[in-house]
Design a protein around this motif. Structure first.
Motif, PDB file in Angstrom:
ATOM      1  N   MET A 110       4.270   5.624   2.504  1.00  0.00           N
ATOM      2  CA  MET A 110       3.116   5.496   2.755  1.00  0.00           C
ATOM      3  C   MET A 110       2.261   4.524   3.254  1.00  0.00           C
ATOM      4  N   LYS A 111       1.956   4.494   4.591  1.00  0.00           N
ATOM      5  CA  LYS A 111       1.431   3.294   5.100  1.00  0.00           C
ATOM      6  C   LYS A 111      -0.480   2.405   3.932  1.00  0.00           C
ATOM      7  N   THR A 112      -0.099   1.173   3.711  1.00  0.00           N
ATOM      8  CA  THR A 112      -0.196   1.028   2.541  1.00  0.00           C
ATOM      9  C   THR A 112      -1.051  -0.322   2.924  1.00  0.00           C
ATOM     10  N   ILE A 113      -2.559  -0.169   2.079  1.00  0.00           N
ATOM     11  CA  ILE A 113      -3.191  -1.419   2.523  1.00  0.00           C
ATOM     12  C   ILE A 113      -3.728  -2.264   0.840  1.00  0.00           C
ATOM     13  N   LEU A 114      -3.874  -3.516   1.062  1.00  0.00           N
ATOM     14  CA  LEU A 114      -4.421  -4.430  -0.368  1.00  0.00           C
ATOM     15  C   LEU A 114      -5.287  -5.215   0.311  1.00  0.00           C
ATOM     16  N   VAL A 115      -6.053  -4.882  -0.725  1.00  0.00           N
ATOM     17  CA  VAL A 115      -7.367  -5.979  -0.420  1.00  0.00           C
ATOM     18  C   VAL A 115      -8.104  -6.428  -1.937  1.00  0.00           C
ATOM     19  N   ASP A 116      -7.763  -7.787  -2.242  1.00  0.00           N
ATOM     20  CA  ASP A 116      -7.833  -8.650  -3.265  1.00  0.00           C
ATOM     21  C   ASP A 116      -8.876  -9.574  -2.456  1.00  0.00           C
ATOM     22  N   ASN A 117      -9.757 -10.039  -3.204  1.00  0.00           N
ATOM     23  CA  ASN A 117     -10.260 -11.920  -2.664  1.00  0.00           C
ATOM     24  C   ASN A 117      -9.409 -13.093  -3.305  1.00  0.00           C
ATOM     25  N   GLU A 118      -8.587 -12.840  -4.406  1.00  0.00           N
ATOM     26  CA  GLU A 118      -7.742 -13.563  -5.135  1.00  0.00           C
ATOM     27  C   GLU A 118      -6.553 -13.661  -4.181  1.00  0.00           C
ATOM     28  N   PRO A 119      -6.214 -14.360  -4.537  1.00  0.00           N
ATOM     29  CA  PRO A 119      -5.055 -14.776  -3.070  1.00  0.00           C
ATOM     30  C   PRO A 119      -4.284 -14.627  -4.447  1.00  0.00           C
ATOM     31  N   LEU A 120      -3.949 -15.097  -5.938  1.00  0.00           N
ATOM     32  CA  LEU A 120      -2.371 -14.857  -6.396  1.00  0.00           C
ATOM     33  C   LEU A 120      -2.175 -13.393  -6.714  1.00  0.00           C
ATOM     34  N   MET A 121      -3.703 -12.861  -7.278  1.00  0.00           N
ATOM     35  CA  MET A 121      -4.459 -11.502  -7.445  1.00  0.00           C
ATOM     36  C   MET A 121      -3.153 -10.770  -6.041  1.00  0.00           C
ATOM     37  N   GLN A 122      -3.893 -11.065  -4.583  1.00  0.00           N
ATOM     38  CA  GLN A 122      -3.148 -10.906  -3.470  1.00  0.00           C
ATOM     39  C   GLN A 122      -0.964 -10.912  -3.465  1.00  0.00           C
ATOM     40  N   GLN A 123      -0.977 -11.953  -3.616  1.00  0.00           N
ATOM     41  CA  GLN A 123       0.773 -12.076  -3.700  1.00  0.00           C
ATOM     42  C   GLN A 123       1.318 -11.496  -4.682  1.00  0.00           C
ATOM     43  N   LYS A 124       0.808 -11.483  -5.690  1.00  0.00           N
ATOM     44  CA  LYS A 124       1.323 -10.404  -7.393  1.00  0.00           C
ATOM     45  C   LYS A 124       1.709  -8.878  -6.490  1.00  0.00           C
ATOM     46  N   LEU A 125       0.434  -8.507  -5.775  1.00  0.00           N
ATOM     47  CA  LEU A 125       0.367  -6.795  -5.351  1.00  0.00           C
ATOM     48  C   LEU A 125       1.528  -6.816  -4.507  1.00  0.00           C
ATOM     49  N   GLU A 126       1.682  -7.779  -3.054  1.00  0.00           N
ATOM     50  CA  GLU A 126       2.275  -7.755  -2.404  1.00  0.00           C
ATOM     51  C   GLU A 126       3.990  -7.725  -2.676  1.00  0.00           C
ATOM     52  N   THR A 127       3.690  -8.846  -3.566  1.00  0.00           N
ATOM     53  CA  THR A 127       5.404  -8.267  -5.005  1.00  0.00           C
ATOM     54  C   THR A 127       6.009  -7.294  -5.371  1.00  0.00           C
ATOM     55  N   VAL A 128       5.227  -6.855  -5.849  1.00  0.00           N
ATOM     56  CA  VAL A 128       5.791  -5.420  -6.803  1.00  0.00           C
ATOM     57  C   VAL A 128       5.598  -4.791  -5.510  1.00  0.00           C
ATOM     58  N   LEU A 148      -7.677  -1.322  -3.965  1.00  0.00           N
ATOM     59  CA  LEU A 148      -8.942  -2.331  -3.830  1.00  0.00           C
ATOM     60  C   LEU A 148      -9.488  -2.974  -4.806  1.00  0.00           C
ATOM     61  N   ASP A 149      -9.744  -4.439  -4.917  1.00  0.00           N
ATOM     62  CA  ASP A 149     -10.689  -4.956  -5.515  1.00  0.00           C
ATOM     63  C   ASP A 149     -12.421  -3.890  -5.570  1.00  0.00           C
ATOM     64  N   THR A 150     -12.554  -4.078  -7.051  1.00  0.00           N
ATOM     65  CA  THR A 150     -13.866  -3.848  -6.720  1.00  0.00           C
ATOM     66  C   THR A 150     -14.539  -5.199  -6.178  1.00  0.00           C
ATOM     67  N   GLU A 151     -14.880  -6.356  -6.475  1.00  0.00           N
ATOM     68  CA  GLU A 151     -15.404  -7.066  -6.386  1.00  0.00           C
ATOM     69  C   GLU A 151     -14.607  -8.058  -5.384  1.00  0.00           C
ATOM     70  N   MET A 152     -15.880  -7.564  -4.137  1.00  0.00           N
ATOM     71  CA  MET A 152     -14.856  -8.364  -2.927  1.00  0.00           C
ATOM     72  C   MET A 152     -16.859  -9.038  -2.377  1.00  0.00           C
ATOM     73  N   PRO A 153     -16.660 -10.248  -1.977  1.00  0.00           N
ATOM     74  CA  PRO A 153     -17.649 -10.941  -1.059  1.00  0.00           C
ATOM     75  C   PRO A 153     -18.039  -9.784   0.362  1.00  0.00           C
ATOM     76  N   GLU A 154     -18.805 -10.391   0.750  1.00  0.00           N
ATOM     77  CA  GLU A 154     -19.315  -9.680   1.787  1.00  0.00           C
ATOM     78  C   GLU A 154     -20.032  -8.041   2.267  1.00  0.00           C
ATOM     79  N   MET A 155     -18.601  -7.828   2.071  1.00  0.00           N
ATOM     80  CA  MET A 155     -18.761  -5.846   1.707  1.00  0.00           C
ATOM     81  C   MET A 155     -18.081  -5.216  -0.027  1.00  0.00           C
ATOM     82  N   ASP A 156     -18.567  -4.776  -0.428  1.00  0.00           N
ATOM     83  CA  ASP A 156     -18.199  -4.812  -2.157  1.00  0.00           C
ATOM     84  C   ASP A 156     -17.330  -3.199  -1.706  1.00  0.00           C
TER      85      ASP A 156
END
Length: 262
Positions: A1-19, A52-60
């Protein structure tokens, strides 16, 4: 599946990518800390699963999910949130699943497994052959069209590679000998309805779309020799042997371009 990950916390983003990297069926094509950047990517590239993270700046994150649904109605949407008050909103927009922060690797892995199952249920294996005689297959089985004009209509829409085809152009190509009047317009509408009915019987509801006075197909929902060839002509040169939609005379226009350009 072509997947995108969206999270404004760098550590969480890194965890998502690793898993996600360890899950064979998931192909992470983009990881973003900004919703607008994620949307820009999705407008130009295929996306089948979005976490997707619900709490994102600029666009929810929920707004981003709605916009992704407009582009890809069959996309699998899974949310991550730390705010339980958002759960009702997530349910209202009919997201596929939600996990709560703080979340561990097993939570993320479970979300990905759910996405895999959902995508498998939603996706039909739709294949089309345009080089030579036009045929469509669903899960390897030849699709039978009760109405020959509805099959030709689908071939014309596929020839346009996802571009909109007006009712006037369809009539000009499919009924060139007919006067453009209400009678021939009814023939067009009948072909559209028959095509929709044929696809719906097989569970295909998002591939062929109609608007007022036009129709089109979504390229992302089909595997097609012509589309594969256009992406990399040199690599896929074996696919094209000088024949293209030879049942339809209007296909000669595209065949001439193929012969001249490739």
């Amino acid at each position: 599946m072509k997947t995108i990950l969206v999270d404004n916390e760098p550590l969480m983003q890194q965890k998502l990518e690793t898993v996600m990297k360890d899950i064979r069926e998931v192909d992470v094509v983009g990881s973003f800390g900004n919703s607008e950047k994620a949307l820009e990517y999705a407008e130009e590239n295929t996306v089948e699963f979005a976490l997707l993270d619900t709490e994102m700046p600029e666009m929810d994150g929920l707004d981003l999910g709605r916009k992704l649904k407009e582009i890809y109605p069959g996309i699998v949407l899974i949310y991550i949130t730390e705010n339980s008050d958002r759960l009702e909103d997530i349910m209202k927009m009919k997201a596929d699943y939600c996990i709560m922060k703080p979340c561990g690797r097993e939570d993320i892995r479970e979300a990905a497994e759910r996405a895999k199952l959902l995508a498998k249920r939603q996706k039909k294996q739709l294949t089309a052959h345009m080089f030579g005689r036009f045929n469509v297959f669903i899960d390897g089985e030849l699709l039978y069209f009760r109405n020959a004009k509805s099959k030709e209509l689908l071939a014309l829409c596929m020839d346009r590679c996802g571009g909109s085809v007006s009712m006037e152009e369809v009539i000009d190509k499919l009924w060139p000998e007919r006067v453009y009047d209400e009678k021939v317009k009814r023939l067009y509408r009948k072909a559209v309805m028959n095509l929709q009915g044929t696809l719906k019987e097989k569970g295909i509801t998002e591939f062929f779309q109609k608007k007022r006075g036009s129709c089109y197909i979504t390229k992302e929902n089909v595997e097609c020799d012509y589309y594969t060839y256009l992406m990399e002509p040199e690599k896929n040169s074996r696919l094209f042997q000088g024949e293209y939609l030879f049942d339809y005379s209007w296909g000669e226009e595209t065949l001439a371009l193929l012969m001249n350009e490739y």
